[in-house]
Design an enzyme around this catalytic site. Structure first.
Site, PDB file in Angstrom:
ATOM      1  N   PRO A   2      92.011  27.971  44.829  1.00 27.29           N
ATOM      2  CA  PRO A   2      90.897  28.422  45.684  1.00 27.29           C
ATOM      3  C   PRO A   2      90.870  27.624  46.987  1.00 27.29           C
ATOM      4  O   PRO A   2      90.916  26.407  46.982  1.00 27.29           O
ATOM      5  CB  PRO A   2      89.654  28.125  44.841  1.00 27.29           C
ATOM      6  CG  PRO A   2      90.144  27.937  43.440  1.00 27.29           C
ATOM      7  CD  PRO A   2      91.548  27.438  43.555  1.00 27.29           C
ATOM      8  N   GLU A   3      90.842  28.335  48.108  1.00 27.50           N
ATOM      9  CA  GLU A   3      90.800  27.690  49.426  1.00 27.50           C
ATOM     10  C   GLU A   3      89.371  27.741  49.969  1.00 27.50           C
ATOM     11  O   GLU A   3      88.494  28.383  49.392  1.00 27.50           O
ATOM     12  CB  GLU A   3      91.763  28.420  50.374  1.00 27.50           C
ATOM     13  CG  GLU A   3      93.233  28.315  49.955  1.00 27.50           C
ATOM     14  CD  GLU A   3      93.943  27.135  50.612  1.00 27.50           C
ATOM     15  OE1 GLU A   3      93.273  26.312  51.256  1.00 27.50           O
ATOM     16  OE2 GLU A   3      95.168  27.050  50.467  1.00 27.50           O
ATOM     17  N   HIS A  91      89.565  29.012  27.797  1.00 19.29           N
ATOM     18  CA  HIS A  91      89.461  28.320  29.097  1.00 19.29           C
ATOM     19  C   HIS A  91      88.106  28.485  29.776  1.00 19.29           C
ATOM     20  O   HIS A  91      87.951  28.091  30.921  1.00 19.29           O
ATOM     21  CB  HIS A  91      90.581  28.751  30.071  1.00 19.29           C
ATOM     22  CG  HIS A  91      91.936  28.759  29.463  1.00 19.29           C
ATOM     23  ND1 HIS A  91      92.544  27.616  28.990  1.00 19.29           N
ATOM     24  CD2 HIS A  91      92.805  29.774  29.227  1.00 19.29           C
ATOM     25  CE1 HIS A  91      93.729  27.932  28.496  1.00 19.29           C
ATOM     26  NE2 HIS A  91      93.915  29.232  28.620  1.00 19.29           N
ATOM     27  N   ARG A 110      93.944  25.439  34.024  1.00 23.40           N
ATOM     28  CA  ARG A 110      94.734  24.211  34.221  1.00 23.40           C
ATOM     29  C   ARG A 110      93.879  22.952  34.184  1.00 23.40           C
ATOM     30  O   ARG A 110      94.411  21.846  34.183  1.00 23.40           O
ATOM     31  CB  ARG A 110      95.513  24.319  35.531  1.00 23.40           C
ATOM     32  CG  ARG A 110      96.519  25.499  35.458  1.00 23.40           C
ATOM     33  CD  ARG A 110      97.326  25.641  36.712  1.00 23.40           C
ATOM     34  NE  ARG A 110      98.197  24.500  36.940  1.00 23.40           N
ATOM     35  CZ  ARG A 110      99.001  24.365  37.990  1.00 23.40           C
ATOM     36  NH1 ARG A 110      99.027  25.314  38.891  1.00 23.40           N
ATOM     37  NH2 ARG A 110      99.754  23.305  38.137  1.00 23.40           N
TER      38      ARG A 110
END
Ligand SMILES: [Zn+2]
Length: 271
Positions: A2-3, A91, A110
């Protein structure tokens, strides 16, 4: 990953969904994120009203009655707004349950993201204290950037991505801003004339602004991993386009690794 534009879109959605609501409960299913979720976090948050949702760099700052919850999405994190009864999937590590029966659910395969307590003054938190100015804020000007780049011999692209200089500009947007500004990403930061630095500042703002506008839904019910906001990725000039024609001069776009990151640029338009 995510930016900044995606985090900003998430912030807007989150503010709409949660500001003014009370946190009914916090469910932590797995505390092993980049840093462990503090043992007392759920207790601190339960019963608190969400005052506001702000952003600093790529951190979400969720202000509650007695302090601030600091959330970073890491490499693969996302937040979704769901009915609190929805069964968790693999997750789905944390739920922030709101008093209207919905929950903000954190999904992060992750586990490089974080959920931390930042107290009453988050600007002093160790993750935020040394960040440079916001690229969309008033402190980021041509005069200021020109001063920061003076004497620097590192490639300008690395300097743009250094969070101590400028907060939250990732690889996609550094690539794109340098293309828009016509600056070679390999050029030493200290060797760019002031008027070209002005152009670079405008380009950074323009590229991030356009990506935020294209952002759309981010408290989403699906997980996107390309890192660029929505359809904006389709409109990028050089990013990921090695060998394709440059959108302004049609020369083939080059790719080089700069500071360990893939970099795409036009040898003819960027100097
Ligand atoms: Zn070109």
């Amino acid at each position: 990953m995510p930016e900044l534009p995606e985090v900003e879109s998430t912030r807007r959605d989150l503010a709409r969904a949660a500001a003014g609501r009370t946190i009914a409960a916090v469910t932590v299913r797995d505390r092993r994120l980049r840093w462990p979720v503090p043992a007392g976090l759920a207790r601190r948050l339960a019963g608190q009203e969400v005052r506001e949702v702000r952003r600093r760099a790529k951190y979400l700052l969720i202000g509650v009655g007695n302090g601030t919850l600091l959330v970073h999405l890491g490499m693969s994190g996302s937040l979704r707004l769901l009915d609190a009864q929805t069964a968790p999937q693999p997750h789905d590590h944390i739920d922030l349950v709101l008093d209207d029966g919905r929950c903000v659910r954190y999904h992060d395969p992750r586990r490089f993201g974080c959920w931390l307590w930042a107290g009453a003054d988050p600007t002093r938190h160790w993750l935020l204290a040394h960040l440079g100015p916001e690229p969309l804020g008033p402190a980021f000007t041509g005069a200021w950037l020109h001063r920061r780049l003076r004497g620097r011999t590192a490639p300008v692209k690395n300097l743009l991505m250094d969070s101590r200089i400028l907060a939250g500009v990732g690889n996609i947007y550094a690539n794109e801003a340098l293309f828009v500004a016509g600056i070679d990403p390999r050029r030493a930061g200290g060797r760019i004339a002031r008027r070209r630095v002005d152009r670079l500042v405008c380009a950074v703002r323009q590229v991030l602004g356009a990506a935020i506008d294209a952002g759309g839904t981010t408290l989403r019910d699906y997980v996107r991993t390309d890192g660029a906001a929505g359809e904006f990725v389709a409109r990028l000039g050089t990013y990921g386009r090695e060998g394709e024609p440059c959108p302004s001069c049609a020369a083939p776009i080059a790719r080089e690794v700069i500071g360990q990151r893939s970099t795409w640029f036009c040898r003819r338009c960027q100097r």
